[in-house]
Design an enzyme around this catalytic site. Structure first.
Site, PDB file in Angstrom:
ATOM      1  N   HIS A 164      39.814  36.737  38.270  1.00 43.27           N
ATOM      2  CA  HIS A 164      41.186  36.935  38.735  1.00 43.27           C
ATOM      3  C   HIS A 164      42.194  36.952  37.589  1.00 43.27           C
ATOM      4  O   HIS A 164      43.325  37.414  37.772  1.00 43.27           O
ATOM      5  CB  HIS A 164      41.569  35.879  39.790  1.00 43.27           C
ATOM      6  CG  HIS A 164      41.832  34.510  39.256  1.00 43.27           C
ATOM      7  ND1 HIS A 164      40.905  33.493  39.288  1.00 43.27           N
ATOM      8  CD2 HIS A 164      42.937  33.972  38.681  1.00 43.27           C
ATOM      9  CE1 HIS A 164      41.423  32.403  38.783  1.00 43.27           C
ATOM     10  NE2 HIS A 164      42.651  32.659  38.388  1.00 43.27           N
ATOM     11  N   ASP A 194      34.000  34.824  40.508  1.00 43.90           N
ATOM     12  CA  ASP A 194      35.257  34.704  39.764  1.00 43.90           C
ATOM     13  C   ASP A 194      35.013  34.480  38.274  1.00 43.90           C
ATOM     14  O   ASP A 194      35.662  33.637  37.652  1.00 43.90           O
ATOM     15  CB  ASP A 194      36.115  33.573  40.339  1.00 43.90           C
ATOM     16  CG  ASP A 194      37.569  33.670  39.862  1.00 43.90           C
ATOM     17  OD1 ASP A 194      37.999  34.779  39.494  1.00 43.90           O
ATOM     18  OD2 ASP A 194      38.255  32.631  39.834  1.00 43.90           O
ATOM     19  N   SER A 278      43.442  28.769  34.353  1.00 45.38           N
ATOM     20  CA  SER A 278      42.282  29.488  34.867  1.00 45.38           C
ATOM     21  C   SER A 278      41.496  30.140  33.738  1.00 45.38           C
ATOM     22  O   SER A 278      42.057  30.825  32.890  1.00 45.38           O
ATOM     23  CB  SER A 278      42.736  30.573  35.853  1.00 45.38           C
ATOM     24  OG  SER A 278      43.234  30.011  37.026  1.00 45.38           O
TER      25      SER A 278
END
Length: 432
Positions: A164, A194, A278
């Site tokens: 993402h 992911d 992230s």
């Protein structure tokens, strides 16, 4: 297909109503407050005390004698060293157990070396998602995250990050510790797990992170998150916490269609993880990467619930993305919706099923040409209810069974309903 579109539109309306009900049902807990008045208690009147007068001489003599007595006893006690400290906690000779107000906050085994953090921190970089905003404007950062340099090979330094973080990018740049930006090559990305793998010229990298193991982690172990929360301004931020939970399972809606697409196994930590973290590293007290930071619960009423992809599960995916550019999984070749989202009138009229007999499964919306499903003879409106005896209640069940229990080339037995009649069919799985 018009009839199926009606089914799909009705199912989406049903999902919207269910979402509204879920929002209503999300309650909260708060402390109760007692409004009852405290009863008034009248104080008792003290009794009068009769004091007899004494002469001034007798008072003076009694005070003199008392003072001399205290002085003599105090001198003798002090000379023999038997007067204890009033605060035993600061006594050098105190061997008693710590009181409840003296709590140890850690042990030497849990200490984290600043040199170690500095070394690992150099292996954590920023990742910028560059996108074209319009035909008339220049490209700009659409978002940023973090990445971990995990290997140097053949003049390239390889970096793992989240899917993402780089999703939708026209180009990707890696932001080094000194602020320098380097164009990165995307080797592969996987939406379900992911994860994504990038590489840059090795000349820009001097430190590589070491992968540890997430298999034997226990709740309470030290967990340290390193990344770039909120972008370049806070690059290299280190936050410390513990492993709050292991073997957590979270459902993920990858394509944002309101339906769960996949269940991911994650580590839970209370180490602060914020937007921009992230793709960064979750490490243990030895400086080994035990997870790739991925998500958090972002609610005003929630604090300290972040999640990372366990490194033992991430490594096989990283290797496939690096060498093959994708994760090759078994594939039937259908598009479908969950049976539970289909209104009852369409179940009876279009699918010709008794809603009391068939209560779950997936309804085929399209069979892809030249796919395994097409070759086996599956058709639109077929309702799949199980595979190899395992119940398939929704699309997530289908993906999990295929991706976790089968391999490309395996033959599976599919049970399905067509026009109210149950049948079985064998399908040989292809790769996506």
């Amino acid at each position: 297909m018009d009839e199926f579109n009606n089914i799909n539109n009705a199912s989406k309306e049903k999902e919207t109503n269910e979402e509204k009900m879920n929002e209503v049902n999300q309650g909260y807990t708060e402390a109760s407050i007692t409004d009852e008045p405290v009863p008034f208690v009248e104080k008792e009147k003290p009794e009068k005390t009769i004091v007899k007068k004494q002469s001034v001489l007798s008072l003076w003599l009694s005070g003199l004698v008392g003072g001399l007595t205290v002085a003599v006893i105090g001198f003798l006690l002090l000379f023999n060293g038997v007067i204890p400290f009033q605060n035993e906690a600061i006594s050098n000779n105190d061997t008693s157990e710590p009181t409840s107000s003296l709590i140890q906050t850690g042990t030497s085994e849990d200490d984290v070396s600043t040199d170690m953090l500095s070394n690992v921190g150099e292996a954590v970089v920023g990742v910028a998602n560059i996108q074209d905003q319009s035909l008339w404007s220049e490209s700009s950062d659409a978002g940023s995250g973090s990445g971990v340099v995990y290997k140097i090979e053949d003049e390239r330094a390889f970096i793992v990050t989240n899917h993402h973080v780089i999703d939708g990018a026209n180009s990707i740049e890696v932001i080094l510790a000194d602020g320098e930006r380097v164009e990165a090559q995307l080797h592969g990305s996987d939406e379900l797990t992911d994860l994504a793998v990038l590489s840059i010229d090795k000349a820009h990298v001097s430190t590589v992170a070491t992968f540890g193991s997430s298999e034997d982690l226990v709740v309470g172990e030290t967990a340290i998150a390193i990344g770039n929360p909120l972008g370049e301004e806070f690059a290299g931020t280190v936050t410390k916490g513990i492993i709050s939970g292991v073997n957590r399972s979270l459902t993920v809606d990858s394509n944002q269609d309101g339906q769960a697409d996949w269940t991911v196994d994650v580590l839970q930590t209370d180490a602060a993880i914020n937007p921009g973290n992230s793709g960064g590293a979750l490490i243990n007290s030895q400086g080994e990467v035990i997870g790739i930071n991925s998500m958090k619960i972002a609610l005003e009423s929630v604090e300290g619930i972040g999640f990372a992809i366990p490194i033992d599960e991430a490594q096989p995916i990283i290797e496939q993305l690096e060498t093959e550019g994708e994760v090759n999984r078994p594939f039937i070749g259908i598009s479908a919706v969950d049976f539970s989202t289909v209104p009852t009138e369409h179940v009876t009229r279009t699918l010709n099923l008794d809603p009391n007999e068939v209560t779950s499964g997936i309804v085929i919306a399209e069979v892809h040409p030249n796919s395994s499903a097409a070759e086996a003879g599956l058709e639109t409106y077929d309702v799949i209810t199980d595979i190899d005896g395992t119940a398939i209640t929704n699309m997530m069940d289908l993906r999990q069974y295929l991706y976790q229990e089968t391999n490309i080339g395996d033959t599976i037995t599919v049970t399905f309903y067509r026009d109210g009649t149950q049948s079985t069919i064998d399908i040989t799985l292809q790769g996506e």
